[in-house]
Write a protein that holds these residues in place. Structure first.
Motif, PDB file in Angstrom:
ATOM      1  N   ARG A 186       0.764  -1.216   0.073  1.00  0.00           N
ATOM      2  CA  ARG A 186       0.072   0.018  -0.168  1.00  0.00           C
ATOM      3  C   ARG A 186       0.924   1.201  -0.043  1.00  0.00           C
ATOM      4  NH1 ARG A 186      -3.909  -1.424   4.741  1.00  0.00           N
ATOM      5  NH2 ARG A 186      -2.087  -2.457   5.345  1.00  0.00           N
ATOM      6  N   ARG A 187       1.971   1.040   0.691  1.00  0.00           N
ATOM      7  CA  ARG A 187       2.939   2.352   0.595  1.00  0.00           C
ATOM      8  C   ARG A 187       3.546   2.717  -0.466  1.00  0.00           C
ATOM      9  NH1 ARG A 187       6.657   1.951   5.677  1.00  0.00           N
ATOM     10  NH2 ARG A 187       5.756  -0.003   6.149  1.00  0.00           N
ATOM     11  N   GLY A 188       3.586   1.751  -1.482  1.00  0.00           N
ATOM     12  CA  GLY A 188       4.470   1.856  -2.663  1.00  0.00           C
ATOM     13  C   GLY A 188       5.688   0.969  -2.586  1.00  0.00           C
ATOM     14  N   GLY A 189       5.790  -0.135  -1.863  1.00  0.00           N
ATOM     15  CA  GLY A 189       7.017  -0.770  -1.942  1.00  0.00           C
ATOM     16  C   GLY A 189       7.946  -0.800  -0.547  1.00  0.00           C
ATOM     17  N   LEU A 190       8.927  -1.230  -0.747  1.00  0.00           N
ATOM     18  CA  LEU A 190      10.068  -1.177   0.160  1.00  0.00           C
ATOM     19  C   LEU A 190      10.623   0.167   0.658  1.00  0.00           C
ATOM     20  CD1 LEU A 190      12.288  -4.350  -0.355  1.00  0.00           C
ATOM     21  CD2 LEU A 190      10.560  -4.125   1.329  1.00  0.00           C
ATOM     22  N   ARG A 191      10.872   0.360   1.832  1.00  0.00           N
ATOM     23  CA  ARG A 191      11.209   1.771   2.231  1.00  0.00           C
ATOM     24  C   ARG A 191      12.532   1.608   2.914  1.00  0.00           C
ATOM     25  NH1 ARG A 191       6.935   6.079   2.694  1.00  0.00           N
ATOM     26  NH2 ARG A 191       5.854   5.530   0.819  1.00  0.00           N
ATOM     27  N   SER A 192      13.410   2.541   2.722  1.00  0.00           N
ATOM     28  CA  SER A 192      14.748   2.316   3.438  1.00  0.00           C
ATOM     29  C   SER A 192      14.576   2.984   5.049  1.00  0.00           C
ATOM     30  CB  SER A 192      15.553   3.533   3.050  1.00  0.00           C
ATOM     31  OG  SER A 192      17.014   3.268   3.551  1.00  0.00           O
ATOM     32  N   GLY A 193      15.251   1.812   5.952  1.00  0.00           N
ATOM     33  CA  GLY A 193      15.248   1.952   7.268  1.00  0.00           C
ATOM     34  C   GLY A 193      16.603   2.348   7.852  1.00  0.00           C
ATOM     35  N   ALA A 194      16.618   1.943   9.111  1.00  0.00           N
ATOM     36  CA  ALA A 194      17.915   2.298   9.738  1.00  0.00           C
ATOM     37  C   ALA A 194      18.875   1.277   9.485  1.00  0.00           C
ATOM     38  CB  ALA A 194      17.558   2.291  11.338  1.00  0.00           C
ATOM     39  N   ARG A 195      18.707   0.020   9.294  1.00  0.00           N
ATOM     40  CA  ARG A 195      19.582  -0.930   9.032  1.00  0.00           C
ATOM     41  C   ARG A 195      20.105  -0.888   7.491  1.00  0.00           C
ATOM     42  NH1 ARG A 195      15.576  -3.366  12.224  1.00  0.00           N
ATOM     43  NH2 ARG A 195      16.520  -3.791  14.375  1.00  0.00           N
ATOM     44  N   ALA A 196      21.264  -1.685   7.323  1.00  0.00           N
ATOM     45  CA  ALA A 196      21.878  -1.686   5.948  1.00  0.00           C
ATOM     46  C   ALA A 196      20.989  -2.926   5.114  1.00  0.00           C
ATOM     47  CB  ALA A 196      23.307  -2.095   6.149  1.00  0.00           C
ATOM     48  N   ASP A 197      20.781  -2.530   3.804  1.00  0.00           N
ATOM     49  CA  ASP A 197      20.540  -3.419   3.048  1.00  0.00           C
ATOM     50  C   ASP A 197      20.946  -3.208   1.685  1.00  0.00           C
ATOM     51  OD1 ASP A 197      19.146  -1.332   2.056  1.00  0.00           O
ATOM     52  OD2 ASP A 197      17.041  -1.779   2.614  1.00  0.00           O
ATOM     53  N   GLY A 198      20.319  -4.103   0.741  1.00  0.00           N
ATOM     54  CA  GLY A 198      21.122  -4.027  -0.520  1.00  0.00           C
ATOM     55  C   GLY A 198      20.738  -2.793  -1.344  1.00  0.00           C
ATOM     56  N   ARG A 199      20.121  -2.051  -1.009  1.00  0.00           N
ATOM     57  CA  ARG A 199      19.769  -0.631  -1.779  1.00  0.00           C
ATOM     58  C   ARG A 199      20.747   0.413  -1.263  1.00  0.00           C
ATOM     59  NH1 ARG A 199      14.361   0.522  -0.232  1.00  0.00           N
ATOM     60  NH2 ARG A 199      14.749  -0.733   1.886  1.00  0.00           N
ATOM     61  N   ASP A 200      21.540   0.296  -0.161  1.00  0.00           N
ATOM     62  CA  ASP A 200      22.311   1.393   0.267  1.00  0.00           C
ATOM     63  C   ASP A 200      23.374   1.812  -0.829  1.00  0.00           C
ATOM     64  OD1 ASP A 200      20.853   1.516   2.581  1.00  0.00           O
ATOM     65  OD2 ASP A 200      22.236   0.307   3.560  1.00  0.00           O
ATOM     66  N   PRO A 201      23.643   3.028  -0.620  1.00  0.00           N
ATOM     67  CA  PRO A 201      24.600   3.492  -1.778  1.00  0.00           C
ATOM     68  C   PRO A 201      26.025   2.823  -1.236  1.00  0.00           C
ATOM     69  CG  PRO A 201      24.050   5.323  -0.236  1.00  0.00           C
ATOM     70  CD  PRO A 201      23.172   4.233   0.082  1.00  0.00           C
ATOM     71  N   LEU A 202      26.685   2.677  -2.412  1.00  0.00           N
ATOM     72  CA  LEU A 202      27.926   1.897  -2.251  1.00  0.00           C
ATOM     73  C   LEU A 202      29.303   2.816  -2.761  1.00  0.00           C
ATOM     74  CD1 LEU A 202      27.350  -1.762  -3.688  1.00  0.00           C
ATOM     75  CD2 LEU A 202      27.682  -1.026  -1.540  1.00  0.00           C
ATOM     76  N   PRO A 203      30.442   2.626  -2.376  1.00  0.00           N
ATOM     77  CA  PRO A 203      31.600   3.343  -2.931  1.00  0.00           C
ATOM     78  C   PRO A 203      31.591   3.011  -4.518  1.00  0.00           C
ATOM     79  CG  PRO A 203      32.346   2.524  -0.839  1.00  0.00           C
ATOM     80  CD  PRO A 203      30.897   1.831  -1.117  1.00  0.00           C
ATOM     81  N   LEU A 204      32.187   4.003  -5.248  1.00  0.00           N
ATOM     82  CA  LEU A 204      32.308   3.625  -6.710  1.00  0.00           C
ATOM     83  C   LEU A 204      33.132   2.007  -6.973  1.00  0.00           C
ATOM     84  CD1 LEU A 204      31.687   4.279  -9.451  1.00  0.00           C
ATOM     85  CD2 LEU A 204      33.906   5.802  -9.579  1.00  0.00           C
ATOM     86  N   GLY A 205      34.238   1.943  -6.394  1.00  0.00           N
ATOM     87  CA  GLY A 205      34.879   0.877  -6.420  1.00  0.00           C
ATOM     88  C   GLY A 205      34.231  -0.371  -6.156  1.00  0.00           C
ATOM     89  N   ALA A 206      33.415  -0.513  -4.805  1.00  0.00           N
ATOM     90  CA  ALA A 206      32.603  -1.541  -4.690  1.00  0.00           C
ATOM     91  C   ALA A 206      31.757  -1.910  -5.712  1.00  0.00           C
ATOM     92  CB  ALA A 206      32.132  -1.229  -3.115  1.00  0.00           C
ATOM     93  N   ALA A 207      31.140  -0.724  -6.062  1.00  0.00           N
ATOM     94  CA  ALA A 207      29.869  -0.968  -6.949  1.00  0.00           C
ATOM     95  C   ALA A 207      30.520  -1.344  -8.319  1.00  0.00           C
ATOM     96  CB  ALA A 207      29.319   0.415  -7.256  1.00  0.00           C
ATOM     97  N   ILE A 208      31.537  -1.092  -8.772  1.00  0.00           N
ATOM     98  CA  ILE A 208      32.083  -1.762 -10.068  1.00  0.00           C
ATOM     99  C   ILE A 208      32.403  -3.162  -9.826  1.00  0.00           C
ATOM    100  CG2 ILE A 208      34.021  -1.504 -11.558  1.00  0.00           C
ATOM    101  CD1 ILE A 208      33.762   1.590 -11.402  1.00  0.00           C
ATOM    102  N   SER A 209      33.145  -3.492  -8.781  1.00  0.00           N
ATOM    103  CA  SER A 209      33.680  -4.849  -8.281  1.00  0.00           C
ATOM    104  C   SER A 209      32.222  -5.881  -8.395  1.00  0.00           C
ATOM    105  CB  SER A 209      34.191  -4.852  -6.987  1.00  0.00           C
ATOM    106  OG  SER A 209      35.566  -4.364  -7.205  1.00  0.00           O
ATOM    107  N   ARG A 210      31.180  -5.204  -7.716  1.00  0.00           N
ATOM    108  CA  ARG A 210      30.029  -6.208  -8.003  1.00  0.00           C
ATOM    109  C   ARG A 210      29.615  -6.176  -8.995  1.00  0.00           C
ATOM    110  NH1 ARG A 210      24.984  -4.028  -3.874  1.00  0.00           N
ATOM    111  NH2 ARG A 210      23.390  -4.315  -5.655  1.00  0.00           N
ATOM    112  N   LEU A 211      29.386  -5.286  -9.903  1.00  0.00           N
ATOM    113  CA  LEU A 211      28.650  -5.177 -11.295  1.00  0.00           C
ATOM    114  C   LEU A 211      29.637  -6.346 -12.080  1.00  0.00           C
ATOM    115  CD1 LEU A 211      26.855  -4.063 -13.346  1.00  0.00           C
ATOM    116  CD2 LEU A 211      28.955  -2.471 -14.218  1.00  0.00           C
ATOM    117  N   ILE A 212      31.027  -6.176 -11.852  1.00  0.00           N
ATOM    118  CA  ILE A 212      31.964  -7.205 -12.808  1.00  0.00           C
ATOM    119  C   ILE A 212      31.592  -8.653 -12.369  1.00  0.00           C
ATOM    120  CG2 ILE A 212      34.340  -7.776 -12.782  1.00  0.00           C
ATOM    121  CD1 ILE A 212      35.049  -4.804 -12.906  1.00  0.00           C
ATOM    122  N   THR A 213      31.403  -8.851 -10.900  1.00  0.00           N
ATOM    123  CA  THR A 213      31.188 -10.075 -10.545  1.00  0.00           C
ATOM    124  C   THR A 213      29.730 -10.646 -11.019  1.00  0.00           C
ATOM    125  OG1 THR A 213      32.407  -9.776  -8.557  1.00  0.00           O
ATOM    126  CG2 THR A 213      31.106 -11.601  -8.558  1.00  0.00           C
TER     127      THR A 213
END
Length: 187
Positions: free
Chosen positions: A55-82
């Motif tokens: 009803r609220r329109g999907g997941l919302r960010s909370g206080a805990r870390a999850d997969g939608r949190d921003p990443l440093p550029l190097g970590a994001a590129i490494s994750r994409l390559i993998t």
């Protein structure tokens, strides 16, 4: 003479099935009922939470870390390559950037990596003279071992060495018809 009625076969006492659950009573029965009630409540709570989020329109960010949190550029590129399976091409691209450190400055001045065929695992290198092409062909097994030590075993199986190309053919108005030009001495 009266015959005694024969006793029927003695019937065996029913044996309890060892696989069957023992009958519960008292405190044990209450524990099982409480566990079942907790599980049902947990399922109802999860279903209600999903409805609420929808009803609220999907997941919302909370206080805990999850997969939608921003990443440093190097970590994001490494994750994409993998995730995309680009480990080998990215590693070979790094080799092309570090070519002088891997082969030495003298060889790097005269020999340049051109392309990498991922399926055949062949690195193609072009040289500016036939002497350097011959030298690199002699160094190829050592170079393959060094590259595989740096990139991972089996990344490069073969180095294809290309020598200098013949002179470029010029086509134009001042050309005699039927004459091959400088290319006729190479073929």
């Amino acid at each position: 003479m009266t015959e005694k009625p024969q006793d029927p076969q003695p019937q065996a006492q029913p044996q309890p099935d060892p696989k069957a659950a023992p009958e519960l009573s008292g405190v044990d029965l209450a524990r099982v009922a409480l566990r079942a009630a907790k599980e049902q409540a947990r399922e109802r709570g999860a279903a209600a939470q999903q409805k609420k989020q929808a009803r609220r329109g999907g997941l919302r960010s909370g206080a805990r870390a999850d997969g939608r949190d921003p990443l440093p550029l190097g970590a994001a590129i490494s994750r994409l390559i993998t995730e995309r399976g680009w480990e080998a091409p990215a590693a070979v691209g790094g080799v092309m950037g570090r070519w002088p450190q891997l082969v030495g400055d003298d060889v790097a001045l005269h020999c340049e990596p051109q392309k990498y065929d991922e399926e055949a695992r062949v690195l193609t290198v072009s040289c500016d003279s036939t002497a350097w092409a011959t030298q690199l062909r002699l160094l190829a097994p050592t170079l393959v071992a060094r590259l595989n030590a740096d990139l991972g075993h089996g990344t490069v199986k073969l180095i294809k060495v290309l020598g200098p190309a013949g002179p470029a053919r010029s086509y134009g108005r001042l050309r005699a018809p039927g004459s091959k030009g400088p290319g006729d001495t190479y073929g």
